[in-house]
Design a protein around this motif. Structure first.
Motif, PDB file in Angstrom:
ATOM      1  N   VAL A 278     -37.000 -54.394  22.643  1.00 16.00           N
ATOM      2  CA  VAL A 278     -35.879 -53.476  22.857  1.00 16.00           C
ATOM      3  C   VAL A 278     -35.917 -52.326  21.863  1.00 16.00           C
TER       4      VAL A 278
ATOM      5  N   LYS B 132     -36.552 -46.094  27.551  1.00 15.87           N
ATOM      6  CA  LYS B 132     -36.916 -47.394  28.073  1.00 15.87           C
ATOM      7  C   LYS B 132     -38.429 -47.537  28.057  1.00 15.87           C
TER       8      LYS B 132
ATOM      9  N   MET C 134     -34.566 -47.494  20.945  1.00 13.13           N
ATOM     10  CA  MET C 134     -33.170 -47.825  21.173  1.00 13.13           C
ATOM     11  C   MET C 134     -32.300 -47.439  19.993  1.00 13.13           C
TER      12      MET C 134
ATOM     13  N   GLU D 192     -37.241 -61.438  23.404  1.00 14.51           N
ATOM     14  CA  GLU D 192     -37.434 -60.056  22.959  1.00 14.51           C
ATOM     15  C   GLU D 192     -38.631 -59.910  22.014  1.00 14.51           C
TER      16      GLU D 192
ATOM     17  N   ARG E 113     -24.322 -55.664  19.812  1.00 15.27           N
ATOM     18  CA  ARG E 113     -25.140 -54.793  20.648  1.00 15.27           C
ATOM     19  C   ARG E 113     -24.362 -54.464  21.920  1.00 15.27           C
TER      20      ARG E 113
ATOM     21  N   GLU F 126     -24.916 -52.676  25.561  1.00 15.06           N
ATOM     22  CA  GLU F 126     -26.056 -52.318  26.395  1.00 15.06           C
ATOM     23  C   GLU F 126     -25.600 -51.977  27.807  1.00 15.06           C
ATOM     24  N   ASN F 127     -26.065 -50.840  28.309  1.00 16.91           N
ATOM     25  CA  ASN F 127     -25.702 -50.354  29.640  1.00 16.91           C
ATOM     26  C   ASN F 127     -26.790 -50.744  30.635  1.00 16.91           C
TER      27      ASN F 127
ATOM     28  N   LEU G  92     -24.674 -44.220  26.172  1.00 14.54           N
ATOM     29  CA  LEU G  92     -25.591 -45.203  26.739  1.00 14.54           C
ATOM     30  C   LEU G  92     -25.984 -44.742  28.138  1.00 14.54           C
TER      31      LEU G  92
ATOM     32  N   PRO H 297     -30.239 -46.990  26.728  1.00 11.41           N
ATOM     33  CA  PRO H 297     -29.234 -47.951  27.194  1.00 11.41           C
ATOM     34  C   PRO H 297     -28.567 -48.819  26.139  1.00 11.41           C
ATOM     35  N   ALA H 298     -29.058 -48.834  24.892  1.00 11.26           N
ATOM     36  CA  ALA H 298     -28.524 -49.818  23.937  1.00 11.26           C
ATOM     37  C   ALA H 298     -28.156 -49.190  22.604  1.00 11.26           C
TER      38      ALA H 298
ATOM     39  N   GLN I 219     -26.774 -50.768  18.664  1.00  4.57           N
ATOM     40  CA  GLN I 219     -26.471 -51.961  17.878  1.00  4.57           C
ATOM     41  C   GLN I 219     -25.995 -51.564  16.493  1.00  4.57           C
TER      42      GLN I 219
END
Length: 361
Positions: free
Chosen positions: A69, A128, A147, A179, A270, A272-273, A310, A315-316, A318
């Motif tokens: 990620v 991504k 990310m 992960e 975290r 995340e979308n 996001l 998308p993430a 943290q």
């Protein structure tokens, strides 16, 4: 700029969202992780070869990996077995009793070091790993575009209850098994972190087979001594309208200030979308309940001074924060207010989680 050269198809893809796309593949071939040199002209220098991800066995101390990620290079120190509570499968909405009414799933998480050379790039946006892939190919990824993350994770703790300071060790992280993208290091300088040489020693250094490391006795002593504030026991997650929030709480210790004893916890979150529409985290709303009977409600803009966006390519996000109570245990739960591109807002649930010190008041 980080370059990842993928020589052949990878069985499980390169990110969690791509796993399903490759689940029908039956073969795994080697991959090469390479870094561009600092010279003016681009140059690929091999640092390792990807290994076949393990589905049944767990990774051992000294295993190098790439985080699927966040993209950083890491090395496994040791393993925790955490109970994952997924509220997407739970009907009980009571933030205090939910844990009694659901069975969590035990999953392996790894205490890991983060390569200090990747510290400057963990902060910032993300791309991504892949949407679709044709092989062979070269993935060209900027580490500054991995990310979003506020900083290389640091583990905070209270050294002594009489000491008013909080201490932290930078570059320590908790990584789930799924992960972890394992690789064999072939670089002569495979990893950099001030604790790396103190915790791990060379077991094998072979040009063809790569470099392998095993744990030193100091690592086991360090784990045992600091077990209380290192241990990961619970992971809590819940998805609302395509946005998943995952929480990992940790007990940090006690502090006594002006004869008032307080208990401290750190929590890593975290957001995340998993949807296709871009959303932005605008507000947070927390409920903090102490078993002494106190209930505190807080509300504010964003999280830790940021309002992360996001999107499908970023998308993430943290981050970590802290909380203290005057009782040895409690509960936290809340919501994030997310804003869509059209200006409409919706609430995303922060799953309730317990704050446990395992100490008597």
């Amino acid at each position: 700029m980080q370059l990842v050269r993928v020589s052949y198809p990878l069985l499980n893809g390169l990110c969690p969202r791509c796993l399903k796309k490759w689940q029908n593949r039956r073969s795994f071939h080697s991959l090469t992780l390479a870094l561009q040199s600092q010279s003016a002209l681009p140059k690929l220098v091999e640092v390792g070869r990807f290994e076949n991800p393990k589905s049944q066995e767990h990774y051992q101390p000294g295993q190098f990996f790439l985080h699927s990620v966040f993209g950083y290079r890491g090395v496994v120190l040791f393993q925790w077995l955490a109970t994952v509570y997924d509220r997407d499968t739970l009907e009980d909405s009571n933030p205090v009793t939910y844990k009694e009414n659901m069975k969590g799933e035990t999953k392996p998480y790894y205490q890991a070091l983060v390569d200090s050379r990747d510290f400057p790039y963990i902060v910032g946006g993300a791309t991504k790993w892949c949407d679709s892939m044709t092989y062979p190919l070269i993935l060209s990824l900027s580490l500054s575009c991995f990310m979003k993350r506020t900083s290389p994770d640091a583990i905070a703790f209270v050294a002594d209850r009489k000491d008013a300071s909080l201490y932290s060790i930078p570059g320590l992280d908790y990584v789930s098994h799924e992960e972890t993208l394992p690789y064999t290091a072939t670089d002569q300088d495979p990893f950099r972190h001030e604790l790396f040489g103190q915790f791990l020693s060379v077991a094998r250094k072979n040009k063809n087979k790569g470099v392998a490391y095993i744990p030193r006795e100091m690592l086991m002593v360090w784990r045992e001594k600091n077990h209380r504030w290192l241990e990961l026991t619970d992971v809590h997650r819940q998805t609302t309208q395509g946005v998943r929030v995952t929480v990992m709480p940790f007990y940090m210790g006690q502090r006594e200030i002006q004869q008032v004893l307080t208990y401290w916890w750190r929590y890593s979150i975290r957001v995340e979308n998993f949807g296709t529409e871009r959303v932005q985290l605008r507000e947070r709303h927390w409920n903090i309940y102490g078993l002494s009977g106190t209930l505190e409600t807080t509300k504010g803009r964003g999280v830790i001074g940021q309002e992360p966006i996001l999107s499908s390519t970023h998308p993430a996000f943290q981050y970590s924060s802290h909380v203290c109570l005057q009782s040895p245990s409690g509960h936290m739960w809340g919501t994030y207010t997310m804003e869509r591109q059209d200006g409409k807002t919706f609430s995303v649930v922060i799953p309730p989680f317990t704050l446990e010190s395992h100490e008597e008041s």
